[in-house]
Design a protein around this motif. Sequence first.
Motif, mmCIF file in Angstrom:
data_model
loop_
_atom_site.group_PDB
_atom_site.id
_atom_site.type_symbol
_atom_site.label_atom_id
_atom_site.label_comp_id
_atom_site.label_asym_id
_atom_site.label_seq_id
_atom_site.Cartn_x
_atom_site.Cartn_y
_atom_site.Cartn_z
ATOM 1 N N LEU A 191 45.204 35.431 -67.271
ATOM 2 C CA LEU A 191 45.004 34.048 -66.844
ATOM 3 C C LEU A 191 45.344 33.945 -65.362
ATOM 4 N N CYS A 192 45.487 32.729 -64.850
ATOM 5 C CA CYS A 192 45.958 32.532 -63.486
ATOM 6 C C CYS A 192 46.680 31.193 -63.396
ATOM 7 N N ASP A 193 47.335 30.960 -62.284
ATOM 8 C CA ASP A 193 48.089 29.729 -62.028
ATOM 9 C C ASP A 193 47.496 29.074 -60.771
ATOM 10 N N PRO A 194 46.333 28.432 -60.902
ATOM 11 C CA PRO A 194 45.612 27.969 -59.724
ATOM 12 C C PRO A 194 46.174 26.702 -59.083
ATOM 13 N N PHE A 195 45.961 26.633 -57.767
ATOM 14 C CA PHE A 195 46.163 25.411 -56.999
ATOM 15 C C PHE A 195 45.159 25.439 -55.854
ATOM 16 N N CYS A 196 44.905 24.293 -55.251
ATOM 17 C CA CYS A 196 43.962 24.199 -54.140
ATOM 18 C C CYS A 196 44.697 23.874 -52.853
ATOM 19 N N THR A 239 47.313 20.922 -53.886
ATOM 20 C CA THR A 239 47.404 20.309 -55.202
ATOM 21 C C THR A 239 48.601 20.892 -55.944
ATOM 22 N N SER A 240 48.888 20.334 -57.084
ATOM 23 C CA SER A 240 49.904 20.917 -57.953
ATOM 24 C C SER A 240 49.341 22.195 -58.586
ATOM 25 N N VAL A 241 50.230 23.039 -59.062
ATOM 26 C CA VAL A 241 49.851 24.287 -59.725
ATOM 27 C C VAL A 241 49.573 23.991 -61.202
#
Length: 92
Positions: free
Chosen positions: A17-22, A33-35
């Motif tokens: 998976l991943c822990d995305p933010f922008c 953005t928040s994670v």
Amino acid sequence: VTVAAVEHLPKADLFGLCDPFCSISFQGQQYKTSVRNNTLDALWDEAYMLDVPAPLALAPEISIEVLDWDLASAADSLGFAVLSASAVARIV
């Protein structure tokens, strides 16, 4: 500008998976953005106010990058987009 969502992100973490933010950059302004933890499809719906110059045609581009947050190292880039001033003018 509103950061809505991303789908089908690449796997970036050990468990697939991943822990995305922008990260949003515009004319020296920087926003994050928040994670969203443990997902390949992230929903943010987070809005940010940008100071836009007049006339809008003089505005530089907006850069938006999706990154994978990591506890022990720097965030990894998952993808990015750059919107030109003319594209920004069409959506404002």
